[in-house]
Design a protein around this motif. Sequence first.
Motif, PDB file in Angstrom:
ATOM      1  N   LEU A 190       0.809  -1.219   0.000  1.00 37.65           N
ATOM      2  CA  LEU A 190       0.000   0.000   0.000  1.00 37.65           C
ATOM      3  C   LEU A 190       0.841   1.268   0.000  1.00 37.65           C
ATOM      4  O   LEU A 190       0.522   2.228  -0.698  1.00 37.65           O
ATOM      5  CB  LEU A 190      -0.924  -0.012   1.222  1.00 37.65           C
ATOM      6  N   ALA A 191       1.905   1.286   0.754  1.00 36.40           N
ATOM      7  CA  ALA A 191       2.762   2.478   0.819  1.00 36.40           C
ATOM      8  C   ALA A 191       3.418   2.734  -0.534  1.00 36.40           C
ATOM      9  O   ALA A 191       3.507   3.872  -0.990  1.00 36.40           O
ATOM     10  CB  ALA A 191       3.817   2.312   1.901  1.00 36.40           C
ATOM     11  N   ARG A 192       3.875   1.672  -1.179  1.00 28.46           N
ATOM     12  CA  ARG A 192       4.507   1.820  -2.497  1.00 28.46           C
ATOM     13  C   ARG A 192       3.490   2.302  -3.538  1.00 28.46           C
ATOM     14  O   ARG A 192       3.803   3.155  -4.352  1.00 28.46           O
ATOM     15  CB  ARG A 192       5.120   0.494  -2.925  1.00 28.46           C
ATOM     16  N   ALA A 193       2.284   1.757  -3.499  1.00 31.19           N
ATOM     17  CA  ALA A 193       1.233   2.184  -4.426  1.00 31.19           C
ATOM     18  C   ALA A 193       0.907   3.657  -4.216  1.00 31.19           C
ATOM     19  O   ALA A 193       0.707   4.404  -5.183  1.00 31.19           O
ATOM     20  CB  ALA A 193      -0.018   1.332  -4.239  1.00 31.19           C
ATOM     21  N   SER A 194       0.859   4.076  -2.973  1.00 32.13           N
ATOM     22  CA  SER A 194       0.595   5.482  -2.670  1.00 32.13           C
ATOM     23  C   SER A 194       1.704   6.371  -3.203  1.00 32.13           C
ATOM     24  O   SER A 194       1.442   7.446  -3.749  1.00 32.13           O
ATOM     25  CB  SER A 194       0.437   5.665  -1.164  1.00 32.13           C
ATOM     26  N   ASN A 195       2.946   5.921  -3.085  1.00 32.72           N
ATOM     27  CA  ASN A 195       4.089   6.687  -3.578  1.00 32.72           C
ATOM     28  C   ASN A 195       4.049   6.783  -5.109  1.00 32.72           C
ATOM     29  O   ASN A 195       4.317   7.842  -5.673  1.00 32.72           O
ATOM     30  CB  ASN A 195       5.403   6.052  -3.117  1.00 32.72           C
ATOM     31  N   VAL A 196       3.710   5.689  -5.767  1.00 32.23           N
ATOM     32  CA  VAL A 196       3.618   5.692  -7.234  1.00 32.23           C
ATOM     33  C   VAL A 196       2.523   6.656  -7.682  1.00 32.23           C
ATOM     34  O   VAL A 196       2.698   7.433  -8.620  1.00 32.23           O
ATOM     35  CB  VAL A 196       3.372   4.262  -7.779  1.00 32.23           C
ATOM     36  N   ARG A 197       1.396   6.615  -7.006  1.00 26.59           N
ATOM     37  CA  ARG A 197       0.289   7.522  -7.328  1.00 26.59           C
ATOM     38  C   ARG A 197       0.706   8.978  -7.134  1.00 26.59           C
ATOM     39  O   ARG A 197       0.425   9.836  -7.966  1.00 26.59           O
ATOM     40  CB  ARG A 197      -0.920   7.176  -6.455  1.00 26.59           C
ATOM     41  N   HIS A 198       1.431   9.239  -6.057  1.00 22.97           N
ATOM     42  CA  HIS A 198       1.914  10.589  -5.783  1.00 22.97           C
ATOM     43  C   HIS A 198       2.866  11.050  -6.887  1.00 22.97           C
ATOM     44  O   HIS A 198       2.790  12.197  -7.351  1.00 22.97           O
ATOM     45  CB  HIS A 198       2.603  10.631  -4.415  1.00 22.97           C
ATOM     46  N   GLU A 199       3.755  10.175  -7.323  1.00 23.60           N
ATOM     47  CA  GLU A 199       4.689  10.516  -8.403  1.00 23.60           C
ATOM     48  C   GLU A 199       3.945  10.776  -9.708  1.00 23.60           C
ATOM     49  O   GLU A 199       4.316  11.658 -10.479  1.00 23.60           O
ATOM     50  CB  GLU A 199       5.724   9.404  -8.593  1.00 23.60           C
ATOM     51  N   PHE A 200       2.891  10.013  -9.962  1.00 26.27           N
ATOM     52  CA  PHE A 200       2.077  10.234 -11.159  1.00 26.27           C
ATOM     53  C   PHE A 200       1.453  11.629 -11.135  1.00 26.27           C
ATOM     54  O   PHE A 200       1.520  12.371 -12.118  1.00 26.27           O
ATOM     55  CB  PHE A 200       0.986   9.168 -11.276  1.00 26.27           C
ATOM     56  N   TYR A 201       0.851  12.002 -10.014  1.00 23.16           N
ATOM     57  CA  TYR A 201       0.223  13.328  -9.917  1.00 23.16           C
ATOM     58  C   TYR A 201       1.248  14.452 -10.037  1.00 23.16           C
ATOM     59  O   TYR A 201       0.963  15.492 -10.630  1.00 23.16           O
ATOM     60  CB  TYR A 201      -0.575  13.460  -8.615  1.00 23.16           C
ATOM     61  N   LYS A 202       2.437  14.247  -9.474  1.00 20.35           N
ATOM     62  CA  LYS A 202       3.498  15.241  -9.629  1.00 20.35           C
ATOM     63  C   LYS A 202       3.877  15.399 -11.105  1.00 20.35           C
ATOM     64  O   LYS A 202       4.082  16.520 -11.577  1.00 20.35           O
ATOM     65  CB  LYS A 202       4.735  14.835  -8.811  1.00 20.35           C
ATOM     66  N   ALA A 203       3.983  14.304 -11.824  1.00 18.33           N
ATOM     67  CA  ALA A 203       4.337  14.356 -13.240  1.00 18.33           C
ATOM     68  C   ALA A 203       3.230  15.018 -14.051  1.00 18.33           C
ATOM     69  O   ALA A 203       3.504  15.830 -14.943  1.00 18.33           O
ATOM     70  CB  ALA A 203       4.620  12.953 -13.769  1.00 18.33           C
ATOM     71  N   VAL A 204       1.972  14.695 -13.747  1.00 18.23           N
ATOM     72  CA  VAL A 204       0.853  15.347 -14.446  1.00 18.23           C
ATOM     73  C   VAL A 204       0.929  16.848 -14.234  1.00 18.23           C
ATOM     74  O   VAL A 204       0.802  17.629 -15.186  1.00 18.23           O
ATOM     75  CB  VAL A 204      -0.518  14.800 -13.971  1.00 18.23           C
ATOM     76  N   TRP A 205       1.146  17.264 -13.004  1.00 12.07           N
ATOM     77  CA  TRP A 205       1.211  18.695 -12.695  1.00 12.07           C
ATOM     78  C   TRP A 205       2.365  19.364 -13.431  1.00 12.07           C
ATOM     79  O   TRP A 205       2.235  20.452 -13.977  1.00 12.07           O
ATOM     80  CB  TRP A 205       1.316  18.919 -11.192  1.00 12.07           C
ATOM     81  N   PHE A 206       3.531  18.694 -13.449  1.00 12.76           N
ATOM     82  CA  PHE A 206       4.700  19.250 -14.130  1.00 12.76           C
ATOM     83  C   PHE A 206       4.408  19.462 -15.619  1.00 12.76           C
ATOM     84  O   PHE A 206       4.642  20.546 -16.157  1.00 12.76           O
ATOM     85  CB  PHE A 206       5.906  18.326 -13.961  1.00 12.76           C
ATOM     86  N   TYR A 207       3.894  18.445 -16.296  1.00 12.33           N
ATOM     87  CA  TYR A 207       3.650  18.562 -17.733  1.00 12.33           C
ATOM     88  C   TYR A 207       2.466  19.483 -18.033  1.00 12.33           C
ATOM     89  O   TYR A 207       2.423  20.123 -19.073  1.00 12.33           O
ATOM     90  CB  TYR A 207       3.468  17.183 -18.371  1.00 12.33           C
ATOM     91  N   PHE A 208       1.505  19.549 -17.116  1.00 13.64           N
ATOM     92  CA  PHE A 208       0.391  20.481 -17.305  1.00 13.64           C
ATOM     93  C   PHE A 208       0.898  21.924 -17.284  1.00 13.64           C
ATOM     94  O   PHE A 208       0.457  22.757 -18.061  1.00 13.64           O
ATOM     95  CB  PHE A 208      -0.681  20.264 -16.237  1.00 13.64           C
ATOM     96  N   LYS A 209       1.866  22.202 -16.389  1.00 11.73           N
ATOM     97  CA  LYS A 209       2.443  23.549 -16.351  1.00 11.73           C
ATOM     98  C   LYS A 209       3.203  23.857 -17.638  1.00 11.73           C
ATOM     99  O   LYS A 209       3.232  24.999 -18.079  1.00 11.73           O
ATOM    100  CB  LYS A 209       3.382  23.708 -15.145  1.00 11.73           C
ATOM    101  N   VAL A 210       3.789  22.848 -18.261  1.00 13.17           N
ATOM    102  CA  VAL A 210       4.517  23.044 -19.515  1.00 13.17           C
ATOM    103  C   VAL A 210       3.562  23.449 -20.640  1.00 13.17           C
ATOM    104  O   VAL A 210       3.841  24.365 -21.412  1.00 13.17           O
ATOM    105  CB  VAL A 210       5.293  21.764 -19.906  1.00 13.17           C
ATOM    106  N   VAL A 211       2.424  22.775 -20.734  1.00 11.19           N
ATOM    107  CA  VAL A 211       1.496  23.042 -21.843  1.00 11.19           C
ATOM    108  C   VAL A 211       0.380  24.021 -21.457  1.00 11.19           C
ATOM    109  O   VAL A 211      -0.537  24.247 -22.252  1.00 11.19           O
ATOM    110  CB  VAL A 211       0.876  21.744 -22.405  1.00 11.19           C
ATOM    111  N   TRP A 212       0.450  24.583 -20.265  1.00 13.28           N
ATOM    112  CA  TRP A 212      -0.610  25.485 -19.813  1.00 13.28           C
ATOM    113  C   TRP A 212      -0.905  26.620 -20.789  1.00 13.28           C
ATOM    114  O   TRP A 212      -2.082  26.927 -21.020  1.00 13.28           O
ATOM    115  CB  TRP A 212      -0.318  26.041 -18.423  1.00 13.28           C
TER     116      TRP A 212
END
Length: 114
Positions: free
Chosen positions: A3-25
């Motif tokens: 569960l902790a690893r899955a939560s970390n992976v999910r967190h990394e996914f959201y960070k990446a979405v946010w990063f790329y969203f700022k690029v194409v904003w």
Amino acid sequence: MNLARASNVRHEFYKAVWFYFKVVWPIFSILLLVIIAFGLIIAHLEGWSPYDGVYFAFVTGLTIGYGELVPKLAVSRVLAILLGFNGVLMTATFAAISVRAIEVTVTAARKGEE
């Protein structure tokens, strides 16, 4: 995967979405503004309220198409077609961001397993 690893992976996914969203904003915001502008123009041409025009524009742009608001004028119909193309571009942009974020997250997760 625990569960902790899955939560970390999910967190990394959201960070990446946010990063790329700022690029194409800038592109994404232009697409949103086009939808709103076309909606207001169509509302004015068709005699609808501004709210109905913007609603119609997003329903058309996101290819939902409920059908309760239908443009009658030829110029409004042409703008509605352009709204559809604009909406497809906006959806594709968001899908591309999500796919890239998944790719980055999976690559990072695989490196963490090694």
